[in-house]
Write an enzyme that holds these catalytic residues in place. Structure first.
Site, mmCIF file in Angstrom:
data_model
loop_
_atom_site.group_PDB
_atom_site.id
_atom_site.type_symbol
_atom_site.label_atom_id
_atom_site.label_comp_id
_atom_site.label_asym_id
_atom_site.label_seq_id
_atom_site.Cartn_x
_atom_site.Cartn_y
_atom_site.Cartn_z
ATOM 1 N N LYS A 178 59.122 18.837 52.445
ATOM 2 C CA LYS A 178 58.883 17.913 53.545
ATOM 3 C C LYS A 178 58.396 18.652 54.796
ATOM 4 O O LYS A 178 58.716 19.818 54.994
ATOM 5 C CB LYS A 178 60.187 17.186 53.885
ATOM 6 C CG LYS A 178 60.614 16.236 52.790
ATOM 7 C CD LYS A 178 61.879 15.501 53.196
ATOM 8 C CE LYS A 178 62.180 14.405 52.189
ATOM 9 N NZ LYS A 178 63.447 13.719 52.505
ATOM 10 N N VAL A 179 57.662 17.920 55.612
ATOM 11 C CA VAL A 179 57.144 18.515 56.832
ATOM 12 C C VAL A 179 57.717 17.772 58.041
ATOM 13 O O VAL A 179 57.730 16.546 58.074
ATOM 14 C CB VAL A 179 55.604 18.464 56.870
ATOM 15 C CG1 VAL A 179 55.071 19.163 58.105
ATOM 16 C CG2 VAL A 179 55.019 19.107 55.622
ATOM 17 N N ASP A 213 42.359 27.031 46.713
ATOM 18 C CA ASP A 213 42.660 25.606 46.702
ATOM 19 C C ASP A 213 41.974 24.914 47.879
ATOM 20 O O ASP A 213 42.591 24.147 48.618
ATOM 21 C CB ASP A 213 44.177 25.386 46.724
ATOM 22 C CG ASP A 213 44.564 24.028 46.150
ATOM 23 O OD1 ASP A 213 43.687 23.359 45.551
ATOM 24 O OD2 ASP A 213 45.730 23.625 46.305
ATOM 25 N N GLY A 242 55.724 13.902 56.957
ATOM 26 C CA GLY A 242 55.027 13.840 55.667
ATOM 27 C C GLY A 242 55.576 14.859 54.703
ATOM 28 O O GLY A 242 56.527 15.580 55.005
ATOM 29 N N LYS A 302 57.521 23.273 57.639
ATOM 30 C CA LYS A 302 57.383 22.892 56.236
ATOM 31 C C LYS A 302 58.623 23.402 55.512
ATOM 32 O O LYS A 302 58.845 24.610 55.434
ATOM 33 C CB LYS A 302 56.123 23.587 55.704
ATOM 34 C CG LYS A 302 55.494 22.993 54.508
ATOM 35 C CD LYS A 302 54.147 23.685 54.330
ATOM 36 C CE LYS A 302 53.615 23.611 52.942
ATOM 37 N NZ LYS A 302 52.413 24.408 52.766
ATOM 38 N N GLY A 344 54.310 17.896 51.849
ATOM 39 C CA GLY A 344 53.181 18.688 51.366
ATOM 40 C C GLY A 344 53.396 19.094 49.933
ATOM 41 O O GLY A 344 54.102 18.428 49.184
ATOM 42 N N GLY A 345 52.781 20.173 49.549
ATOM 43 C CA GLY A 345 52.803 20.650 48.171
ATOM 44 C C GLY A 345 54.196 20.776 47.588
ATOM 45 O O GLY A 345 54.406 20.406 46.449
ATOM 46 N N TYR A 346 55.125 21.255 48.364
ATOM 47 C CA TYR A 346 56.410 21.533 47.725
ATOM 48 C C TYR A 346 57.613 21.082 48.548
ATOM 49 O O TYR A 346 58.724 21.442 48.259
ATOM 50 C CB TYR A 346 56.538 23.017 47.405
ATOM 51 C CG TYR A 346 56.582 23.880 48.635
ATOM 52 C CD1 TYR A 346 55.415 24.370 49.185
ATOM 53 C CD2 TYR A 346 57.792 24.187 49.242
ATOM 54 C CE1 TYR A 346 55.446 25.137 50.308
ATOM 55 C CE2 TYR A 346 57.827 24.949 50.378
ATOM 56 C CZ TYR A 346 56.654 25.429 50.907
ATOM 57 O OH TYR A 346 56.691 26.191 52.032
#
Ligand SMILES: *[C@@H]1O[C@H](CO)[C@@H](O)[C@H](O)[C@H]1NC(C)=O
Ligand SMILES: *[C@@H]1O[C@H](CO)[C@@H](O)[C@H](O)[C@H]1NC(C)=O
Ligand SMILES: *[C@@H]1O[C@H](CO)[C@@H](O)[C@H](O)[C@H]1NC(C)=O
Ligand SMILES: *[C@@H]1O[C@H](CO)[C@@H](O)[C@H](O)[C@H]1NC(C)=O
Ligand SMILES: *[C@@H]1O[C@H](CO)[C@@H](O)[C@H](O)[C@H]1NC(C)=O
Length: 900
Positions: free
Chosen positions: A596-597, A707, A590, A611, A592-594
């Protein structure tokens, strides 16, 4: 150029040396006399200028000796009259030198400027001289753990500035002196906060006169003496009192005195083995600050009734070995009750937890990072960061702890962090601290082994050891107050001082003086040039740090020292490629915020989540750094664990524990096909609240997450919730006291409107977001749907007079057919979290308590993990993506950064 600079520095040194060679001759003589009779002094006590030569453990003001810190030095010998010549001395710390024996000289009374006298844990004998009363400026007096005998000198009553009086653990006898018009006494000490007289041989009654409403006492310890008679009721006038220990004396009292219930600040009350009879008054349990009630070994009888109005700090009620025949528990409390050795526990029938003997030891040991091989050569010890060294060790002894599970690793972690922070803020070269072997000594005090490991070398020098000891002597170190009560520190002898003789320097200096001759103007000019060059270099370094937040780390890395981030390890990019099969598509889970994971597998089989930041994103770089720095300091079951990072070749990669069940957001939206019923939702709310409480109230410094949203709550295999994504988090330093003014960041819908308006960030902003999350948990709606905010929706639909507050239309249909016990309270809690004004919202620790309450209403035990059986997974489809950092599916839930 190189040798010239060295020369210059030495010349400057000589000038300082010559100018400062002015230690008062009387002080020089006094120190030299002490030097003649003391063994194991620092090796640099040579020459005739202690101030100018920087004798270790000596500090001066205006050429007079003002401070001596030689704690834990292994000093041997006696304290002679010579000390009395040091008349400008303000602080004398000779603590923890058990080889310092003999009497304390009466001439110590000449040290009129003395404010801090620490002679604890030495081997002093004989009486405490009455001249101690001449030390009019004394604020701290620690004479505990020696072999002082005789009476308590009445003259101590003259020490009107005294804050701390510790005479405990000696062989003092006789009665407690009070004033009578002609002689002074301890009742005159109106400013003293600490009376520590435990473990002596004091006799007679505690005089009534010693206590009054004008006293400022917070700790009164008379335990383990031979005191008799009644306990004066005047003690009830000391409203500041927080800790009272009267255990193990021969008092003549019938029951628990009634005035105890009027001590409204009392946190710890101990009256063990004090011949108490009768029943335990129920109003004792409603003292608002009471945390520990220790009454074991008495003859308290009848029914133990803790009532319904129990103070919410209460954590331990120890009534072992009394005559209690019944327990009228009202339930719903998180209090540890100990009734072993009472008739109630001798009867047959179901064994209640309060009849189980309390835990007295735990195998807790500060966790280590991955050490490839933990074996150290010879007698060195491996630190938690896998370094072999000679630690400075000792025992920390706490008078009270405010948690009941001796294996409570979060508490020890918090303690360890606060120790590290204290060492760091005092610029002590301590690399890591480890704590181990918590045990209840004589089932009253918690003892804990402590080791401090040196930074960058194998052992500490004398200066550092004496400075660490001083932090404990003068109580600069303060443990987290919500978990630990007052403490003592007992050091072990340190036999590995790194200091080497330094007598080679002198001769070099002499040679250079000769060589320098008249060329000093030239030398001075080149010196200035050198300073200029140095400044330019620093400037350039600073500039590069500004443009690249990792510049400092890179500098350190080039020097061979990896950033000191506790717990988190630095991985090489090569390693990560191996663990992820070269970041293969199969391991992609997947984004995330900034970035790929990926999922990875460590050589030991452990799964990790990696991450990997997108290259070139400035925003990401800062978030990346924030996250490493914050997460490496926090360790909690309900916070996703950071295992390490990598910042090689423009790669910014974070390595986390792998959390198999993805985010709460996915789970609620049905993506992961896990059925979460009402009780599981309660548990998720509790876990998240506990994680946040840790961040706000236990992390040091406290952290505001900024957040909190369902996409940032991850669920592990047992559906234990873990708070993740610290990219926007802010630590709060002490100077910022409560709020930070910042650029507004967060996620729309979850964001605290007060913060949005004022830009002032406080923990209460997280509480707001958490309130939204609670509403999300029961409605499974996004915070903003079709332009409507969930808080407003619920508020409008709510009718408190009706069943389930009439929210049937809004609640998640999935849970609607369950018995939703406690739902109304849950809604109340959520609505209090989203109050308009931050001050009206509860603190996270209060939220935790309330959720625990609700769980009990719902018939759950908040302290039992509910292992999720596979049957609760509905039609688990093989191909579905179980990953910790998912695509955030909708635009309106993505993180928002307001531009200023
Ligand atoms: C408890 O002890 C007191 C004092 O010894 C005694 O008067 C009383 O009868 C006892 N109560 C019970 C219930 O045994
Ligand atoms: C038990 O506790 C309840 C609630 O505090 C109280 O009403 C009741 O009188 C107590 N019973 C006894 C025997 O003390
Ligand atoms: C704890 O310290 C004591 C003495 O200070 C020592 O005897 C004991 O072995 C230590 N225990 C552990 C587990 O290190
Ligand atoms: C002792 O060690 C500290 C830190 O490692 C250092 O700053 C200090 O100069 C040392 N003192 C002596 C006398 O060597
Ligand atoms: C402990 O010592 C430090 C350094 O000398 C000082 O700043 C601090 O005020 C002292 N604390 C107490 C409680 O005396």
């Amino acid at each position: 150029m190189e040798p010239r600079i060295e020369l210059l520095c030495l010349v400057v040194f000589i000038q300082v040396y010559i100018i400062a060679a002015v230690t008062d001759s009387g002080d020089v003589a006094a120190l030299n006399s002490l030097k003649d009779i003391w063994r194991n002094l620092p090796l640099n006590w040579v020459g005739s200028d202690p101030c100018g030569d920087g004798w270790e453990g000596i500090q001066c003001m205006n050429s007079r000796v003002s401070l001596i810190t030689l704690g834990s030095m292994g000093l041997e010998g006696q304290l002679s009259d010579d000390i009395s010549s040091l008349t400008e001395l303000q602080t004398l710390d000779l603590s923890q030198n058990q080889g310092l024996t003999g009497p304390l000289p009466a001439s110590i009374g000449n040290l009129k400027k003395l404010t801090n006298l620490y002679l604890n844990r030495c081997g002093f004998t004989g009486p405490i001289p009455n001249t101690i009363g001449s030390l009019q400026r004394l604020v701290y007096l620690s004479l505990n753990s020696n072999k002082f005998s005789g009476q308590i000198p009445p003259s101590i009553g003259h020490l009107s500035e005294l804050n701390w009086l510790d005479l405990s653990d000696n062989q003092l006898e006789g009665s407690i002196p009070v004033s009578d018009g002609t002689t002074p006494g301890l009742d005159m000490l109106a400013n003293t906060q600490h009376f520590h007289f435990g473990k002596n041989k004091l006799t007679g009654e505690i005089p009534e006169q010693i206590f009054s409403s004008k006293m400022s006492l917070i700790h009164v310890l008379f335990d383990d003496n031979e005191l008799s008679g009644p306990i004066p009721s005047t003690l009830g006038l000391v409203q500041s009192l927080q800790v009272l220990d009267l255990s193990n004396n021969h008092f003549d009292i019938s029951g628990i005195p009634t005035w105890v219930s009027s001590l409204s600040s009392l946190a710890i009350l101990r009256m063990e083995s004090t011949q108490l009879q009768g029943h335990v008054p129920v109003d004792l349990f409603s003292l608002p600050d009471l945390q520990i009630l220790g009454l074991k070994g008495n003859k308290l009888n009848g029914t133990l009734n803790i009532g319904t109005n129990v103070g919410n700090q209460l954590s331990l009620v120890d009534l072992q070995n009394n005559d209690i025949t019944e327990f009228n528990g009202t339930g719903g409390h998180n209090i540890e009750i100990e009734l072993t050795g009472n008739p109630i526990c001798q009867e047959t029938g179901p064994t209640e937890t309060y009849c189980e003997p309390p835990q007295s030891t735990s195998l807790f040991n500060t966790p280590r990072s991955y050490c490839s091989s933990a074996k150290c050569s010879s007698d060195q010890v491996s630190s938690t960061t896998c370094k072999c060294a000679y630690p400075y060790t000792g025992t920390l002894i706490f008078i009270g702890i405010f948690f009941s599970d001796l294996g409570n690793s979060a508490a020890y972690k918090a303690l360890q962090e606060s120790l590290m922070l204290c060492f760091q803020s005092n610029q002590l070269p301590v690399d890591s601290v480890s704590l181990s072997n918590p045990r209840m000594e004589s089932s009253t005090f918690l003892s804990l082994n402590f080791s401090a490991f040196p930074y960058d070398r194998a052992s500490f020098n004398r200066t550092v050891v004496s400075r660490i000891t001083f932090l404990f002597s003068n109580r600069s170190f303060k443990p987290p107050p919500s978990l630990f009560g007052p403490y003592f520190f007992e050091s072990d002898e340190y036999n590995y001082f790194s200091d080497e003789p330094k007598d080679t320097k002198k001769s070099t200096i002499v040679i250079i003086i000769g060589a320098a001759g008249g060329g000093s103007v030239l030398l001075l000019l080149s010196l200035l040039a050198g300073v200029y060059a140095f400044r330019q270099k620093k400037k350039a370094e600073r500039a590069s740090i500004k443009s690249d937040p990792f510049a400092r780390w890179n500098v350190m890395k080039n020097n061979g020292s990896i950033p000191q981030l506790k717990g988190a390890r630095c991985f090489s990019f090569e390693e990560l490629k191996k663990y992820t099969n070269n970041f293969s598509e199969a391991n992609y889970i997947g984004s995330g915020g900034y970035g790929k994971v990926y999922k990875g597998t460590l050589p030991n089989g452990k799964l990790i989540a990696i991450k990997r930041a997108q290259q070139g994103s400035k925003q990401g770089v800062l978030e990346f750094k924030t996250e490493i720095e914050l997460l490496s300091r926090v360790h909690h079951k309900n916070i996703v664990g950071l295992l390490g990072f990598c910042f090689e070749r423009h790669e910014q990669t974070l390595i986390y524990e792998y959390v198999p069940n993805g985010s709460l957001n996915e789970t609620l939206s049905g993506m992961s096909r896990i059925r979460v019923d009402w009780t599981k939702r309660l548990k998720i709310a509790l876990d998240t609240a506990r994680g946040l409480t840790y961040l706000h109230e236990l992390a040091n410094p406290p952290i505001i997450h900024r957040d909190i949203k369902s996409a940032n709550i991850l669920l592990d295999q047992h559906l234990t919730a873990k708070v993740a994504d610290f990219g926007l988090s802010k630590p709060i330093s002490d100077s910022e006291k409560g709020h930070v003014t910042t650029q507004v960041k967060g996620t729309m819908g979850y964001m605290d409107p007060e913060y949005y308006m004022t830009h002032q960030l406080t923990e209460k902003s997280d509480v707001y977001s958490f309130g939204v999350l609670l509403l999300e948990l029961i409605t499974t709606r996004k915070p903003i749907e079709r332009g409507k905010h969930i808080v407003k929706e619920v508020r409008m639909a709510m009718d408190k007079a009706k069943d389930l507050y009439s929210l049937h239309q809004i609640l998640d249909p999935v849970i609607l057919d369950e018995s939703l016990k406690g739902l109304e309270k849950f809604v109340d809690l959520a609505m209090s979290c989203v109050e308009e004004s931050g001050v009206d919202r509860p603190k996270m620790s209060e939220v935790v308590k309330e959720i625990e309450n609700i769980m009990q209403i719902a018939g759950m035990n908040p302290n039992v993990e509910t292992p999720t059986s596979s049957s609760s997974y509905e039609g688990l489809s093989k191909g579905s993506p179980f990953h910790p950092f998912s695509n955030e599916s909708s635009a309106n839930s993505s993180t928002f950064v307001a531009s200023n």
